[in-house]
Design a protein around this motif. Structure first.
Motif, PDB file in Angstrom:
ATOM      1  N   PRO A 173       0.801  -1.231   0.000  1.00  0.00           N
ATOM      2  CA  PRO A 173       0.000   0.000   0.000  1.00  0.00           C
ATOM      3  C   PRO A 173       0.835   1.283   0.000  1.00  0.00           C
ATOM      4  CG  PRO A 173      -0.932  -1.584   1.537  1.00  0.00           C
ATOM      5  CD  PRO A 173       0.399  -2.129   1.102  1.00  0.00           C
ATOM      6  N   GLU A 174       0.445   2.173  -0.870  1.00  0.00           N
ATOM      7  CA  GLU A 174       1.167   3.428  -1.031  1.00  0.00           C
ATOM      8  C   GLU A 174       1.015   4.344   0.178  1.00  0.00           C
ATOM      9  OE1 GLU A 174       0.353   6.732  -4.191  1.00  0.00           O
ATOM     10  OE2 GLU A 174       1.417   5.111  -5.237  1.00  0.00           O
ATOM     11  N   PHE A 175      -0.080   4.185   0.945  1.00  0.00           N
ATOM     12  CA  PHE A 175      -0.333   5.124   2.036  1.00  0.00           C
ATOM     13  C   PHE A 175       0.741   5.084   3.117  1.00  0.00           C
ATOM     14  CE2 PHE A 175      -2.775   1.382   3.507  1.00  0.00           C
ATOM     15  CZ  PHE A 175      -2.378   1.277   4.826  1.00  0.00           C
ATOM     16  N   TYR A 176       1.452   3.976   3.252  1.00  0.00           N
ATOM     17  CA  TYR A 176       2.584   3.988   4.189  1.00  0.00           C
ATOM     18  C   TYR A 176       3.938   3.967   3.476  1.00  0.00           C
ATOM     19  CZ  TYR A 176       2.837  -1.185   3.795  1.00  0.00           C
ATOM     20  OH  TYR A 176       2.954  -2.474   3.342  1.00  0.00           O
ATOM     21  N   LEU A 177       3.972   3.422   2.254  1.00  0.00           N
ATOM     22  CA  LEU A 177       5.243   3.437   1.516  1.00  0.00           C
ATOM     23  C   LEU A 177       5.710   4.861   1.250  1.00  0.00           C
ATOM     24  CD1 LEU A 177       4.828   0.623  -1.161  1.00  0.00           C
ATOM     25  CD2 LEU A 177       5.956   0.492   1.079  1.00  0.00           C
ATOM     26  N   ASN A 178       4.778   5.805   1.162  1.00  0.00           N
ATOM     27  CA  ASN A 178       5.159   7.200   0.911  1.00  0.00           C
ATOM     28  C   ASN A 178       6.090   7.758   1.978  1.00  0.00           C
ATOM     29  OD1 ASN A 178       3.927   7.658  -1.563  1.00  0.00           O
ATOM     30  ND2 ASN A 178       1.978   8.260  -0.645  1.00  0.00           N
ATOM     31  N   ASP A 233      13.155   9.478  -5.838  1.00  0.00           N
ATOM     32  CA  ASP A 233      12.438  10.444  -6.660  1.00  0.00           C
ATOM     33  C   ASP A 233      10.951  10.155  -6.751  1.00  0.00           C
ATOM     34  OD1 ASP A 233      14.615  12.213  -7.935  1.00  0.00           O
ATOM     35  OD2 ASP A 233      15.384  10.190  -8.268  1.00  0.00           O
ATOM     36  N   LYS A 234      10.558   8.873  -6.792  1.00  0.00           N
ATOM     37  CA  LYS A 234       9.150   8.537  -6.983  1.00  0.00           C
ATOM     38  C   LYS A 234       8.830   7.205  -6.308  1.00  0.00           C
ATOM     39  CE  LYS A 234       6.530  10.365  -9.179  1.00  0.00           C
ATOM     40  NZ  LYS A 234       5.472  11.358  -8.852  1.00  0.00           N
ATOM     41  N   ILE A 235       7.686   7.164  -5.622  1.00  0.00           N
ATOM     42  CA  ILE A 235       7.184   5.931  -5.024  1.00  0.00           C
ATOM     43  C   ILE A 235       5.830   5.607  -5.647  1.00  0.00           C
ATOM     44  CG2 ILE A 235       6.348   4.834  -2.905  1.00  0.00           C
ATOM     45  CD1 ILE A 235       8.370   6.590  -1.381  1.00  0.00           C
ATOM     46  N   ILE A 236       5.692   4.392  -6.132  1.00  0.00           N
ATOM     47  CA  ILE A 236       4.441   3.927  -6.738  1.00  0.00           C
ATOM     48  C   ILE A 236       4.025   2.648  -6.024  1.00  0.00           C
ATOM     49  CG2 ILE A 236       3.335   3.091  -8.846  1.00  0.00           C
ATOM     50  CD1 ILE A 236       5.423   4.725 -10.436  1.00  0.00           C
ATOM     51  N   GLY A 237       2.839   2.650  -5.438  1.00  0.00           N
ATOM     52  CA  GLY A 237       2.340   1.466  -4.746  1.00  0.00           C
ATOM     53  C   GLY A 237       0.863   1.277  -5.009  1.00  0.00           C
ATOM     54  N   THR A 238       0.276   0.287  -4.366  1.00  0.00           N
ATOM     55  CA  THR A 238      -1.160   0.048  -4.503  1.00  0.00           C
ATOM     56  C   THR A 238      -1.909   1.116  -3.717  1.00  0.00           C
ATOM     57  OG1 THR A 238      -0.840  -2.336  -4.768  1.00  0.00           O
ATOM     58  CG2 THR A 238      -3.026  -1.595  -4.069  1.00  0.00           C
ATOM     59  N   LYS A 239      -2.891   1.718  -4.368  1.00  0.00           N
ATOM     60  CA  LYS A 239      -3.642   2.805  -3.751  1.00  0.00           C
ATOM     61  C   LYS A 239      -4.897   2.288  -3.045  1.00  0.00           C
ATOM     62  CE  LYS A 239      -2.175   6.451  -6.980  1.00  0.00           C
ATOM     63  NZ  LYS A 239      -1.560   7.315  -5.960  1.00  0.00           N
ATOM     64  N   PHE A 240      -5.220   2.939  -1.925  1.00  0.00           N
ATOM     65  CA  PHE A 240      -6.458   2.646  -1.209  1.00  0.00           C
ATOM     66  C   PHE A 240      -7.261   3.927  -1.043  1.00  0.00           C
ATOM     67  CE2 PHE A 240      -4.212  -1.206  -0.476  1.00  0.00           C
ATOM     68  CZ  PHE A 240      -5.187  -2.170  -0.300  1.00  0.00           C
TER      69      PHE A 240
END
Length: 213
Positions: A114-119, A128-135
């Motif tokens: 999940p992107e909400f914590y990977l950020n 430069d950029k983080i791309i993960g699964t969005k919720f």
């Protein structure tokens, strides 16, 4: 043209699976979250039995955060990164990130987690950029409903190209790098001229291996 150094996250940059570590962190923060253990076990079993796909598995597993206020979630994930996630990074991975950033590569972290914590990994200044699964965030609260597709396999390539197009970045893929512990990242491996498997047990016909600690 830009050159990219693309990194998977779980078991590539980190020594452990980050979503499970978040769950353990939440149980440590509040022992009441122990009540979600049966659901976590159940979701894992359904995935192993191929009754649930990864989307359903993650949405079921994330019950322990369902309905939490977005501001509280932000506080939690910041503390999670500081106290746990930042402690399970492979030193060799961070060294490689710094090395390639120093050579002018853009550093992209792309993960199914999940992107909400990977950020929070933007705390690594070279990234430069983080791309993960969005919720989903709805009415100021976290909803355990996936926003879009699970960011895995071909979806990683799709999301990467969308970001590059949005930012009008042209990439020299032939001289770019991709690092992952898993062959599920074959679509990204095939995209670059320098693919590397991390801590992989078997030899591969064309992908080189690196052992990271």
């Amino acid at each position: 043209m830009e050159k990219l150094a693309i990194f998977d996250i779980d078991f590539t940059i980190t020594k452990k699976e980050t979503l499970m570590e978040l769950f353990k962190f939440m149980m440590h923060e509040d022992c009441k979250n122990i009540k979600f253990i049966p659901r976590a076990v159940f979701s894992g079993l359904m995935f192993v039995l191929k009754i649930y796909d990864e989307r359903k598995t993650k949405e079921t597993f994330l019950k322990f955060l369902d309905g939490i206020e977005a501001e509280e979630l932000a506080r939690i994930v910041k503390k999670y990164y500081k106290e746990r996630l930042s402690k399970i990074l492979y030193k060799d991975a961070i060294d490689k990130i710094k090395e390639l950033k120093g050579k002018g590569y853009k550093i992209y972290l792309i993960s199914a987690s999940p992107e909400f914590y990977l950020n929070e990994m933007y705390a690594i200044k070279e990234v430069d950029k983080i791309i993960g699964t969005k919720f989903t965030i709805k009415d100021g609260r976290f909803i355990r409903s996936m926003d879009g597709e699970n960011c895995k396999g071909e979806e990683k390539v799709k999301r990467l190209k969308e970001e590059l197009e949005k930012e009008k970045i042209e990439v020299d893929f032939k001289n770019s790098y991709m690092f992952s512990d898993s062959l599920s990242d074959k679509p990204l491996f095939d995209l670059v001229g320098n693919p590397y498997l991390i801590n992989f047990k078997k030899n591969h016909e064309y992908i080189k291996k690196l052992n990271w600690n």
